[in-house]
Write a protein that holds these residues in place. Structure first.
Motif, mmCIF file in Angstrom:
data_model
loop_
_atom_site.group_PDB
_atom_site.id
_atom_site.type_symbol
_atom_site.label_atom_id
_atom_site.label_comp_id
_atom_site.label_asym_id
_atom_site.label_seq_id
_atom_site.Cartn_x
_atom_site.Cartn_y
_atom_site.Cartn_z
ATOM 1 N N TRP A 67 -59.324 -8.626 -41.550
ATOM 2 C CA TRP A 67 -59.411 -7.361 -40.661
ATOM 3 C C TRP A 67 -58.751 -6.063 -41.500
ATOM 4 O O TRP A 67 -59.126 -5.038 -41.292
ATOM 5 C CB TRP A 67 -58.639 -7.652 -39.532
ATOM 6 N N TRP A 109 -50.755 -8.801 -34.177
ATOM 7 C CA TRP A 109 -52.247 -9.203 -33.928
ATOM 8 C C TRP A 109 -52.039 -10.794 -33.687
ATOM 9 O O TRP A 109 -51.264 -11.309 -34.159
ATOM 10 C CB TRP A 109 -52.992 -9.257 -35.394
ATOM 11 N N LEU A 143 -60.247 -3.799 -32.715
ATOM 12 C CA LEU A 143 -59.109 -5.024 -32.787
ATOM 13 C C LEU A 143 -59.209 -5.295 -31.383
ATOM 14 O O LEU A 143 -58.918 -6.351 -31.200
ATOM 15 C CB LEU A 143 -57.959 -4.263 -33.434
#
Length: 127
Positions: free
Chosen positions: A95, A84, A34
């Motif tokens: 994701w 995020w 990430l």
């Protein structure tokens, strides 16, 4: 688009059952992916202790009441989170689908968009 991604609590997480070494390693690898992809900044995601360690503050007009954990309805509690920055909800979903199962058994992850300044401007509110 900024989103907060909640790992929902389970009976195990509310008991304070520690994650396995394999789970910690898998989550660490996922978090590294990430960060490398620019989806998450380092340090803006983590696990939470069980609700028995927490408090809630209830508001009623000027009054405040402190409520000690644990809290009922385990399936409605949060056991962890990420913050995020994604291009859209579809990217966030993609994701999450790549995420290792965060719990030993069945679990859920919830994605919620954050309000942005453009949302307030659309309402005619200029801050």
């Amino acid at each position: 688009m900024r989103v907060i991604v909640f790992v929902k609590a389970t009976v195990d997480s509310e008991k304070g059952t520690p994650p396995s070494i394999d789970m910690l390693e898998a989550m660490g690898k996922f978090n590294d992916e990430l960060v490398k992809a620019g989806i998450m900044q380092p340090g803006v995601g983590d696990g939470l202790k069980p609700s028995s360690h927490g408090k809630r503050i209830a508001f009623e007009g000027p009054g405040r009441t402190v409520i000690d954990g644990p809290f009922a309805e385990t399936r409605e509690l949060v056991a962890g989170f990420w913050l995020w920055d994604v291009k859209d909800m579809d990217e966030a979903v993609a994701w999450v689908k790549r995420c290792p199962n965060p719990m030993p058994g069945p679990s859920e992850i919830e994605i919620r968009p954050l309000y942005e300044m453009a949302d307030f401007e659309a309402w005619g509110i200029h801050v």
